[in-house]
Motif scaffolding. Structure first.
Motif, PDB file in Angstrom:
ATOM      1  N   GLN A  98       3.328  -1.097  -0.185  1.00  0.00           N
ATOM      2  CA  GLN A  98       2.597  -1.409  -1.413  1.00  0.00           C
ATOM      3  C   GLN A  98       3.030  -2.758  -1.967  1.00  0.00           C
ATOM      4  N   SER A 101       1.206  -5.344  -0.036  1.00  0.00           N
ATOM      5  CA  SER A 101      -0.190  -5.379  -0.465  1.00  0.00           C
ATOM      6  C   SER A 101      -0.333  -6.088  -1.809  1.00  0.00           C
ATOM      7  N   PRO A 113      -4.901 -11.879   3.280  1.00  0.00           N
ATOM      8  CA  PRO A 113      -4.718 -10.534   3.846  1.00  0.00           C
ATOM      9  C   PRO A 113      -4.479 -10.609   5.351  1.00  0.00           C
TER      10      PRO A 113
END
Length: 499
Positions: A98, A101, A113
């Motif tokens: 996370q 991300s 990304p």
């Protein structure tokens, strides 16, 4: 992209290598990312920013200070959260995934990304091999390409070198790093020669940090406000309020005010000296460890004491350090919470040209039978402060050779912060026992731990081969002949943790 990442007890911080600059990543306006995990009864998990958003929601349970669990954990350790049990390694991986991300999507870092992220990461200097393995594995599983793992005070030394290298001269080439984080304290003595930072020695207290200061202040407030019976929810709210107020204390603060509305009481107020008195025993412990590190060193050779770590900004710390040591030599990082991450980024910067010569921070050894089974002795395989290889160099290898005297080898490995009379002392980390079949008839037995160990006179020749890497991890390979059987073991701990 190259990023230095400091996974902390309270927050995680990232600093980016950017053409000789090392900016700290900002997440939705904050320079830190909360190291929080939240879960509910339905089995839903949230991490970081998303966990912080529900931390006061009664339907969610929050796991704080996750990093502290790593000091006692192994690959099979489980954690209870909201009535469910989870693998600690899986939670760690989920937390870091996370974070990656959010670094891509919710930070000011220009990271596409899926872009490759090369990371330098860190652990406390006093971290065990198991904690180092867990940290390396979780970062890799989360999608980071880990190219360096440094001890936290060693990384902070590069932040010092980047900012204040001119203060270290030929006459004053030593720097003491005082690193007080949310859960651990480390002290390291570094020798700075040119662009080389050499770790001379380190000491650590693996369960002393900002969390313990928060608890001391919480106890002061609870007793002063006469709040003997608090349920878990009220306790968590009051502890969070104490933490917030502590972090707001500055050098000129005279009174300490805590809002008790959450527990239905009027505000609590006391002189700031009462807070300092409650916390002083904790600071005294760190001073003792720092004194151990600088023992025998001529003070005239020390360029300074460098204070880093999120908890290092508490004014009491600077006050005591300046009293005990030379006032002019105590310097606090302008970004104590980010010093380790920035130092990691500096280390990653090829153009900066810095190099590290580090040392093992703990003794590693094994208990052995002595005097034909009448006694037990400790064999220190690798001693603390032994020089570690640098990346690219061959690992440090230590071997033991002997004739087996049993049908099964039962190895009880231990790491410790110091030895006393040749025995493990201080912070001691025992590992899960390792069983190895010396008897060829037992080679396929999967349950050696339940088999009786018996002495024999015709045992095979055995070699124990210990490999110590640049990252401070240790693996053992056992070989027994004459028809050689070889097995390699990654040392681990099998414990159960609860929230």
């Amino acid at each position: 992209m190259r990023v230095g990442i400091d996974f902390g007890t309270t927050h995680t911080v990232a600093a980016v290598v950017d053409r000789g600059n090392y900016p700290v990543a900002s997440f939705e306006g904050a320079d830190t990312w909360p190291s929080l995990i939240a879960g509910n009864a339905a089995g839903e998990l949230r991490f970081g920013l998303d966990a912080a958003a529900v931390r006061r929601d009664p339907g969610w349970s929050v796991l704080r200070s996750f990093k502290r669990l790593l000091g006692e954990a192994g690959p099979r350790t489980t954690v209870e959260l909201a009535g469910r049990r989870y693998s600690l390694a899986d939670l760690f991986t989920g937390l870091l995934a996370q974070f990656k991300s959010d670094l891509e999507q919710r930070s000011n870092v220009e990271l596409a990304p899926g872009e490759r992220v090369e990371a330098a990461i860190s652990t406390p200097a006093n971290a065990s091999s198991a904690q180092r393995f867990l940290t390396l594995d979780a970062f890799a599983r989360a999608g980071f390409e880990v190219i360096a793992l440094l001890n936290e005070p060693s990384a902070a030394g590069f932040e010092y070198a980047h900012r204040y290298r001119s203060t270290a001269t030929a006459k004053r080439e030593y720097v003491l790093i005082y690193d007080l984080g949310g859960g651990t304290f480390d002290a390291s003595l570094l020798k700075m020669t040119g662009r080389l930072n050499e770790v001379v020695t380190s000491e650590g207290i693996k369960r002393l940090g900002g969390d313990d200061f928060d608890e001391a202040i919480f106890t002061l407030v609870r007793n002063g406000a006469e709040l003997p019976n608090l349920d878990a929810a009220a306790r968590a709210l009051l502890l969070e309020e104490c933490t917030t107020r502590k972090e707001a204390v500055g050098p000129n603060t005279r009174r300490f005010l805590v809002d008790l509305e959450a527990v239905g009481k009027p505000p609590f107020c006391c002189p700031i000296d009462d807070v300092y008195t409650a916390c002083e025993p904790l600071v005294d412990q760190t001073v003792m460890a720092l004194s151990q590190v600088r023992r025998g060193l001529d003070w005239s050779e020390v360029a300074g004491i460098y204070v880093v770590g999120g908890a290092g900004s508490f004014p009491l710390i600077g006050r005591i350090l300046r009293t005990v040591f030379d006032e002019k030599r105590v310097k606090r990082s302008p970004h104590p919470f980010a010093a380790t991450a920035i130092g990691l980024a500096v280390f990653l910067d090829r153009e900066a040209g810095y190099a590290l010569s580090d040392r093992l921070s703990r003794h590693f050894g094994v208990f052995r039978e002595a005097h034909a089974g009448e006694d037990v002795s400790f064999d220190p395989i690798v001693s603390k402060d032994v020089q570690l290889p640098t990346d690219g160099q061959a690992p440090l290898v230590v071997t033991r050779n002997y004739r087996a005297a049993h049908n099964i080898g039962h190895f009880r490995f231990v790491e410790c912060s110091r030895l006393r009379d040749g025995q493990p002392d201080g912070d001691v980390t025992p590992y899960d026992p390792v069983f190895f079949p010396f008897d060829p008839a037992l080679r396929d037995d999967q349950d050696l731990g339940c088999r009786p160990v018996s002495r024999r006179d015709d045992g095979p020749d055995v070699e124990e081969r210990y490999v110590v890497t640049a990252r401070g991890t240790v693996e053992v390979t056992l070989t027994a002949g004459p028809d050689p059987l070889t097995r390699t073991f990654r040392l681990a701990r099998h414990t159960v943790a609860s929230t």
